[in-house]
Design an enzyme around this catalytic site. Structure first.
Site, short mmCIF file in Angstrom:
data_model
loop_
_atom_site.label_atom_id
_atom_site.label_comp_id
_atom_site.label_asym_id
_atom_site.label_seq_id
_atom_site.Cartn_x
_atom_site.Cartn_y
_atom_site.Cartn_z
N GLY A 128 0.82 -1.22 0.00
CA GLY A 128 0.00 0.00 0.00
C GLY A 128 0.85 1.26 0.00
O GLY A 128 0.37 2.33 0.37
N SER A 130 2.64 2.31 -2.78
CA SER A 130 2.81 2.78 -4.17
C SER A 130 4.11 2.37 -4.84
O SER A 130 4.72 3.16 -5.57
CB SER A 130 2.67 4.31 -4.24
OG SER A 130 1.36 4.65 -4.01
N ASP A 176 -1.42 8.37 -6.45
CA ASP A 176 -0.10 7.78 -6.22
C ASP A 176 0.94 8.36 -7.17
O ASP A 176 2.05 8.71 -6.77
CB ASP A 176 -0.16 6.25 -6.41
CG ASP A 176 -1.18 5.61 -5.49
OD1 ASP A 176 -1.68 6.31 -4.59
OD2 ASP A 176 -1.46 4.41 -5.67
N TYR A 225 -11.05 -3.53 -5.76
CA TYR A 225 -10.85 -2.10 -6.01
C TYR A 225 -11.79 -1.65 -7.15
O TYR A 225 -12.49 -0.65 -7.03
CB TYR A 225 -9.39 -1.85 -6.38
CG TYR A 225 -9.02 -0.39 -6.56
CD1 TYR A 225 -8.57 0.38 -5.49
CD2 TYR A 225 -9.12 0.24 -7.81
CE1 TYR A 225 -8.22 1.71 -5.65
CE2 TYR A 225 -8.78 1.56 -7.98
CZ TYR A 225 -8.32 2.30 -6.90
OH TYR A 225 -7.99 3.62 -7.07
#
Ligand code: GLA
Length: 388
Positions: A128, A130, A176, A225
């Protein structure tokens, strides 16, 4: 502090030539504003010290050779620039982040340069933080350095996002890639994803940022997602709206009958998280620690209950942080990034950060029987290229 990188002494032995550039591409953590970048909301990430380092040299042939040792893949790969095809073998799926960026740069009219690159990293993957955006941005910078065609950080981020959509199959937002490319030392980015404007907010000097990587690997390409994004599209359709900016808590309450219970919760997360980001930015600017803590707690609860993107390990770490006595200096804690595993971010008074890390590690190991990768980080500059 992140684990230091191993010195990369072997570029010349791998490629028989010297590197001419070095690219540093950081990861990111998001302080608040989760799962609303793709809804045009505001988000508040920082670029972090953990990063990828890419050493690269120009090749005259139309190939990109990559030695990805630092990503945990031992063998060098060779990508033919005249055949930029998506890889379907799961063992090669990481290459789609590279091939995707090459393909979208080519589609944007840039004549792709050949180059060889060695990648090292102290940025955990699937945490998480990136690592995908860091890889995309690093490759983009290599293309730009060797082609001589420089993009600004927003255009570069948009190209990298497109590569992720089309080649990695992840319908990510833009947070991100912008955080990785446009981070500023000592500052959080208050990024408005409706127009991609950035307002830099100074991080209070007395606060440390602690990241705790659960080791539960998230894979945003695995469908959940995408389902959240589809839920949000469905909400707008049912409410006859074109954007979540038109949706307030009052309108949502009044329209509840048009949504089922799950979609109502998804919408409530989006609406309340958008409100929390502005409040958080104000609280950060005025060092209102109590407000910061409440907003992070509410954000985590909303992600856990309404958006359902947390997991038991993340919940445990957040609960543990809030349950510590006031003297532990914890200000606030929440999951960060896409969720379904990955990391938490905790704000803590600087001088208490090391003992917080010890407490979190000990509790986590007792509860789950495995170690916790937990470290202090701080806001750094975005990705950059230097001549070596
Ligand atoms: C992932 C995506 C981002 C964002 C976050 C959740 O990191 O890449 O675009 O949606 O999840 O906030």
């Amino acid at each position: 502090m992140p684990a230091s990188l191993k010195p990369m002494l072997s570029f010349e032995s791998h490629f028989g030539r010297s590197a001419t550039i070095q690219i540093t591409s950081p990861g990111r953590i998001n302080l608040i504003g989760e799962h609303i970048d793709y809804l045009g909301g505001k988000v508040m990430p920082i670029a972090i010290e953990n990063h990828l380092t890419i050493l690269a040299g120009r090749l005259t042939e139309r190939v990109v050779e990559i030695f990805p040792e630092g990503l945990g893949f031992g063998s060098p790969v060779r990508i033919d620039l005249d055949h930029l095809e998506k890889r379907t073998d799961p063992a090669e799926s990481w290459m789609n982040y590279v091939i995707g960026v090459l393909a979208v740069y080519e589609a944007s009219g840039i004549v792709l340069p050949g180059f060889c690159a060695q990648i090292d990293s102290n940025l955990p993957t699937g945490a998480g933080l990136s690592s995908s955006a860091a890889l995309e941005t690093g490759i983009a910078l290599a293309i730009e350095a060797f082609s001589g065609v420089e993009q600004d950080s927003i255009d570069r981020a948009l190209l990298c996002q497109r590569a992720e959509h089309e080649f990695a199959g992840v319908p990510c937002g833009i947070m991100d890639q912008i955080a990785v490319g446009a981070g500023r030392e000592g500052h959080a980015l208050l990024l408005d994803c409706s127009n991609l404007s950035i307002h830099h907010v100074s991080m209070p000097a007395d606060l440390a940022v602690v990241t705790a990587d659960t080791g539960v690997k998230h894979a945003l390409g695995d469908g959940e997602y995408r389902k959240r994004r589809e839920d949000c599209d469905e909400i707008l359709k049912r409410l006859g709206l074109s954007s979540f900016h038109e949706l307030s808590s009052e309108i949502l309450e009044a329209s509840a009958s048009k949504l089922d219970e799950k979609l109502f919760r998804r919408a409530r997360h989006a609406v309340t998280e958008m409100q929390r980001v502005d409040l958080f930015a104000t609280a950060l600017e005025s060092s209102d620690q109590e407000a910061l803590g409440q907003l992070m707690k509410a954000s985590h609860e909303s992600l856990r209950v309404d958006y359902e993107v947390s997991c038991q390990e993340l919940d445990f770490l957040v609960e543990t942080a809030y349950a510590l006595p006031a003297a532990s200096g914890v200000i606030g804690s929440r999951m960060t990034g896409g969720g379904f595993g990955g990391s938490t971010v905790t704000l803590v008074q600087c001088e208490k950060a090391n003992s917080l890390i010890e407490s979190l590690k000990k509790s986590y190991e007792e509860k789950f029987g495995r170690s916790l990768n937990c470290f202090i980080t701080s806001a750094v500059e975005g990705a950059k290229t230097s001549i070596v």
